[in-house]
Design a protein around this motif. Structure first.
Motif, PDB file in Angstrom:
ATOM      1  N   MET A 372       3.919 -15.153  14.074  1.00 10.95           N
ATOM      2  CA  MET A 372       2.661 -15.453  14.603  1.00 10.95           C
ATOM      3  C   MET A 372       1.699 -15.295  13.690  1.00 10.95           C
ATOM      4  N   HIS A 373       0.511 -16.338  13.461  1.00  6.90           N
ATOM      5  CA  HIS A 373      -0.657 -16.179  12.780  1.00  6.90           C
ATOM      6  C   HIS A 373      -1.620 -15.339  13.381  1.00  6.90           C
ATOM      7  N   THR A 374      -1.916 -13.977  12.984  1.00  8.92           N
ATOM      8  CA  THR A 374      -2.686 -12.976  13.639  1.00  8.92           C
ATOM      9  C   THR A 374      -3.503 -12.465  12.624  1.00  8.92           C
ATOM     10  N   VAL A 375      -4.809 -13.059  12.392  1.00  9.37           N
ATOM     11  CA  VAL A 375      -5.525 -12.364  11.324  1.00  9.37           C
ATOM     12  C   VAL A 375      -6.537 -11.265  12.086  1.00  9.37           C
ATOM     13  N   GLY A 376      -7.124 -11.380  13.035  1.00  5.16           N
ATOM     14  CA  GLY A 376      -7.844 -10.447  13.799  1.00  5.16           C
ATOM     15  C   GLY A 376      -7.197  -9.534  14.560  1.00  5.16           C
ATOM     16  N   ASP A 377      -7.910  -8.276  14.640  1.00  6.85           N
ATOM     17  CA  ASP A 377      -7.030  -6.994  15.351  1.00  6.85           C
ATOM     18  C   ASP A 377      -6.680  -7.338  16.692  1.00  6.85           C
ATOM     19  N   ARG A 378      -7.448  -8.076  17.328  1.00  4.80           N
ATOM     20  CA  ARG A 378      -7.405  -8.330  18.730  1.00  4.80           C
ATOM     21  C   ARG A 378      -6.032  -9.313  18.636  1.00  4.80           C
ATOM     22  N   ALA A 379      -5.774 -10.187  17.805  1.00  5.95           N
ATOM     23  CA  ALA A 379      -4.822 -11.320  17.909  1.00  5.95           C
ATOM     24  C   ALA A 379      -3.617 -10.459  17.609  1.00  5.95           C
ATOM     25  N   VAL A 380      -3.578  -9.352  16.870  1.00  2.82           N
ATOM     26  CA  VAL A 380      -2.410  -8.539  16.360  1.00  2.82           C
ATOM     27  C   VAL A 380      -2.333  -7.533  17.918  1.00  2.82           C
ATOM     28  N   ARG A 381      -3.199  -7.106  18.676  1.00  5.64           N
ATOM     29  CA  ARG A 381      -2.672  -6.289  19.572  1.00  5.64           C
ATOM     30  C   ARG A 381      -2.097  -7.228  20.815  1.00  5.64           C
ATOM     31  N   VAL A 382      -2.621  -8.305  21.238  1.00  2.67           N
ATOM     32  CA  VAL A 382      -1.967  -9.022  21.913  1.00  2.67           C
ATOM     33  C   VAL A 382      -0.573  -9.565  21.681  1.00  2.67           C
ATOM     34  N   THR A 383      -0.498  -9.835  20.245  1.00  2.00           N
ATOM     35  CA  THR A 383       0.931 -10.110  19.999  1.00  2.00           C
ATOM     36  C   THR A 383       1.947  -8.908  20.038  1.00  2.00           C
ATOM     37  N   LEU A 384       1.450  -7.954  19.603  1.00  2.00           N
ATOM     38  CA  LEU A 384       2.322  -6.699  19.807  1.00  2.00           C
ATOM     39  C   LEU A 384       2.630  -6.407  21.263  1.00  2.00           C
ATOM     40  N   ASP A 385       1.479  -6.688  22.329  1.00  2.00           N
ATOM     41  CA  ASP A 385       1.712  -6.875  23.627  1.00  2.00           C
ATOM     42  C   ASP A 385       2.984  -7.562  23.984  1.00  2.00           C
ATOM     43  N   ALA A 386       2.957  -8.936  23.495  1.00  2.00           N
ATOM     44  CA  ALA A 386       3.855  -9.909  23.930  1.00  2.00           C
ATOM     45  C   ALA A 386       5.377  -9.436  23.404  1.00  2.00           C
ATOM     46  N   ILE A 387       5.354  -8.841  22.167  1.00  2.00           N
ATOM     47  CA  ILE A 387       6.619  -8.584  21.757  1.00  2.00           C
ATOM     48  C   ILE A 387       7.157  -7.152  22.680  1.00  2.00           C
ATOM     49  N   GLU A 388       6.471  -6.296  22.943  1.00  2.00           N
ATOM     50  CA  GLU A 388       6.696  -5.278  23.723  1.00  2.00           C
ATOM     51  C   GLU A 388       7.148  -5.847  25.085  1.00  2.00           C
ATOM     52  N   ALA A 389       6.476  -7.076  25.652  1.00  2.00           N
ATOM     53  CA  ALA A 389       7.061  -7.566  26.938  1.00  2.00           C
ATOM     54  C   ALA A 389       8.350  -8.215  26.680  1.00  2.00           C
ATOM     55  N   ALA A 390       8.794  -8.579  25.502  1.00  2.00           N
ATOM     56  CA  ALA A 390      10.094  -9.261  25.218  1.00  2.00           C
ATOM     57  C   ALA A 390      11.207  -8.111  25.174  1.00  2.00           C
ATOM     58  N   ARG A 391      10.706  -6.846  24.702  1.00  2.00           N
ATOM     59  CA  ARG A 391      11.700  -5.871  24.432  1.00  2.00           C
ATOM     60  C   ARG A 391      12.018  -5.290  25.901  1.00  2.00           C
ATOM     61  N   GLU A 392      11.115  -5.225  26.804  1.00  2.00           N
ATOM     62  CA  GLU A 392      11.132  -4.689  28.171  1.00  2.00           C
ATOM     63  C   GLU A 392      12.197  -5.790  28.866  1.00  2.00           C
ATOM     64  N   ALA A 393      11.883  -7.001  28.704  1.00  2.00           N
ATOM     65  CA  ALA A 393      12.862  -7.900  29.384  1.00  2.00           C
ATOM     66  C   ALA A 393      13.979  -8.020  28.802  1.00  2.00           C
ATOM     67  N   ASN A 394      14.235  -8.130  27.543  1.00  2.00           N
ATOM     68  CA  ASN A 394      15.451  -8.459  26.949  1.00  2.00           C
ATOM     69  C   ASN A 394      16.341  -7.233  26.455  1.00  2.00           C
ATOM     70  N   GLY A 395      15.763  -6.184  26.425  1.00  2.00           N
ATOM     71  CA  GLY A 395      16.368  -5.018  25.531  1.00  2.00           C
ATOM     72  C   GLY A 395      16.105  -5.030  24.244  1.00  2.00           C
ATOM     73  N   PRO A 396      16.546  -4.248  23.266  1.00  2.00           N
ATOM     74  CA  PRO A 396      16.696  -4.009  22.036  1.00  2.00           C
ATOM     75  C   PRO A 396      17.263  -5.294  21.377  1.00  2.00           C
ATOM     76  N   SER A 397      16.500  -5.806  20.236  1.00  2.00           N
ATOM     77  CA  SER A 397      17.003  -6.840  19.571  1.00  2.00           C
ATOM     78  C   SER A 397      16.966  -6.639  18.180  1.00  2.00           C
ATOM     79  N   ALA A 398      17.872  -7.473  17.444  1.00  2.00           N
ATOM     80  CA  ALA A 398      17.772  -7.605  15.799  1.00  2.00           C
ATOM     81  C   ALA A 398      16.834  -8.326  15.341  1.00  2.00           C
ATOM     82  N   ARG A 399      16.282  -9.079  16.312  1.00  2.00           N
ATOM     83  CA  ARG A 399      14.801 -10.107  15.924  1.00  2.00           C
ATOM     84  C   ARG A 399      13.759  -9.267  15.253  1.00  2.00           C
ATOM     85  N   ARG A 400      13.420  -9.358  14.106  1.00  2.00           N
ATOM     86  CA  ARG A 400      12.193  -8.888  13.654  1.00  2.00           C
ATOM     87  C   ARG A 400      11.052  -9.930  13.787  1.00  2.00           C
TER      88      ARG A 400
END
Length: 573
Positions: A372-400
């Motif tokens: 993800m292209h994330t220059v601003g700190d708000r873009a970073v936060r919502v992207t980390l939130d999205a990754i967190e949602a993926a981890r909660e839905a799918n469980g641990p993943s080797a995908r970094r």
């Protein structure tokens, strides 16, 4: 729509021939007899045995790493021996955010602009490029700087008139240094048949002058207005451009890349080179995630069809996606938690947070790593939130999942990188004092820049930061300049002596090498078979002209690759 005929045909045919001859010159991997590289100073990148004197290579892999005496015994009397004369050797390098085919197009076909050029210098370059074109051909290229958007001695209308004159009637569309914004002349805007109705959806992304006339500047998605009229390159030209760029990458020591925005045509060029044994790279292809009108179910199905094109390919993996979450600071389109200096503007997210979470969760569930292209700190936060949602839905993943350009991170979000197994990708020109950083200080304030590109903090969080040149968006793909700046946090070109940027984030030579090697392999998901000099791994390494572990840190930028091996094959001649 059928492919458009491109211009500069005779020049391109000649360049294609040169590129093919260069590719054919590569030496073959040794078949049968082992290769012994001895009398070297090998930094292996392996935690338990970081140093060695020699290696043995068979069938493209390291079969022994250790002392010179034991290596000679292991290799046997039939080995092909290379005495390195005490030279320093490191694992092969990785660029985890790069656009090789686009870089090759700039090298071979397009007009290249210095991003520090004044407008008059820009016009001179444009005129020279335009004079070389056949009648009716488009002028394309890249590189103009953000200062064009704030002219001090002329109006946008006056700038456009001078631009039209310099292009001598050729339609022109030139991307800026970031490739996020375009500058079109009048002939190009006429060719695109632009209407107010067509442009209304882009709002302020279309820059107008005080009389509401088009200035020629089109930000972010507004540049898509020219997509249907810009000439395309032929498959043969794509292959030649990609080959030329890979040759440059090899000369600097790169053996692996994550191509950070790939179309079906780009995938085809990689597959063509690999089929002819001319690729010599570990490749991840980040397929561009469409952010338009297609339904999620419709587009996701087409996306999986593209991923399947590299199924079972040993060198090329398409299980990656690229998503642009925000824009860039110079146009105030990067999304921040606090406003730009002197404004109430927080920037813009390119898609709603809930939609991003849906996309990342789906990608993760289908074994696809998102960049993800994330220059601003708000873009970073919502992207980390999205990754967190993926981890909660799918469980641990080797995908970094990787956040590109994530140099501005709110302190509260830094630990989340390690917790979520997410990776920040930095572009070297962002982590040392220079004109870009000066501009960032001006529009964001020095306080926000105080721990810019926090390599130490992110590593301490348990994450694995990666290097990404973003070439040709950033013109310098040379890794040794970036590595010096990562270690010194100073300008590696001898400019701005005595100045540093976030010096507390300076790291060691070994840590910098790891960012450029094993961390890149981790991102591609191949750290078990490449990225360090260890038994059983792909025999990828770089022989250096100097010992980067003992020279003064401000001399690291003088480093050059003397030889590069990929799967046991020597690439430089």
């Amino acid at each position: 729509m059928p492919p458009k005929k491109s211009h500069l045909r005779s020049v391109r045919i000649a360049v294609t021939a040169i590129a093919v001859l260069a590719a054919c010159a590569l030496s073959p991997a040794w078949a049968g007899a082992p290769t012994l590289l001895t009398n070297g100073k090998f930094y292996t990148g392996a935690a338990k045995a970081p140093w060695a004197e020699a290696v043995v290579i068979e069938d493209g892999a390291f079969t022994f790493v250790g002392t010179a005496k034991e290596a000679a015994q292991t290799a046997g009397t039939n080995a092909i021996i290379t005495d390195l004369g005490g030279k320093t050797v490191v694992p092969g390098l990785y660029d985890s955010h790069v656009h090789p085919l686009g870089a090759g197009q700039v090298l071979l076909y397009q007009c290249s602009i210095d991003n520090a050029a004044t407008f008059d210098e820009f016009l001179n370059t444009v005129q020279v490029c335009a004079e070389k074109l056949p009648e009716g051909a488009w002028l394309q290229g890249t590189g103009w700087g953000p200062h064009f958007l704030e002219p001090v001695d002329m109006t946008f209308g006056e700038m456009l008139a001078k631009y039209d004159e310099a292009t001598s009637g050729h339609p022109a569309f030139l991307h800026d240094f970031s490739h996020h914004n375009g500058y079109a002349n009048t002939a190009a805007m006429q060719a695109a048949n632009l209407t107010d109705e067509m442009l209304a959806e882009f709002g302020d992304l279309v820059l107008r002058d005080d009389q509401n006339n088009l200035s020629g500047f089109f930000f972010e998605q507004a540049g898509s207005s020219f997509q249907e009229v810009l000439p395309s390159f032929t498959p043969e030209e794509d292959i030649a451009a990609l080959s030329a760029a890979i040759d440059v990458l090899h000369k600097h020591g790169f053996v692996g890349v994550l191509d950070s925005f790939v179309s079906p045509d780009i995938t085809a060029a990689y597959l063509a080179l690999e089929a002819e044994d001319k690729l010599n790279l570990h490749v991840g292809l980040s397929l561009g995630w469409y952010q338009g009108d297609a339904s999620f179910s419709e587009y996701s199905s087409k996306f999986l069809e593209q991923v399947a094109r590299t199924k079972d390919n040993d060198l090329i993996d398409s299980h990656f996606a690229k998503i642009s979450v925000d824009g860039i600071p110079p146009t105030h389109t990067a999304a921040f938690l606090e406003p730009y200096e002197g404004t109430q503007n927080l920037g813009t997210l390119n898609l709603p947070a809930a939609e991003l979470a849906q996309i990342i969760t789906w990608l993760d569930a289908n074994g696809i790593t998102a960049q993800m292209h994330t220059v601003g700190d708000r873009a970073v936060r919502v992207t980390l939130d999205a990754i967190e949602a993926a981890r909660e839905a799918n469980g641990p993943s080797a995908r970094r999942h990787q956040l590109a350009h994530a140099c501005l991170i709110d302190e509260a979000d830094i630990p989340r990188f390690g917790e979520l197994n997410a990776i920040a990708n930095f572009s070297p020109m962002f982590w040392y004092p220079g004109p870009l950083v000066d501009q960032m200080n001006q529009i964001l304030g020095t306080e926000r820049m105080s721990d810019y590109c926090p390599a130490v903090k992110l590593s301490d969080s348990g994450s694995y930061p990666t290097n990404g040149s973003d070439w040709p968006v950033v013109p310098d793909v040379n890794p040794w300049n970036g590595m010096e700046a990562l270690i010194t946090r100073s300008n590696p070109f001898g400019e701005r002596p005595g100045e540093t940027l976030a010096p507390d984030e300076a790291i060691t030579v070994e840590e910098a090498i790891d960012i450029f090697t094993i961390n890149g392999a981790r991102l591609l998901g191949i750290e078990d078979k490449a990225g360090s000099i260890e038994n059983g791994k792909s025999a990828d390494l770089v022989v250096l002209n100097q010992d980067i572990f003992s020279v003064p840190s401000d001399k690291i930028s003088d480093t050059k690759a003397v030889q590069v091996y990929f799967q046991g094959r020597a690439l430089l001649h």
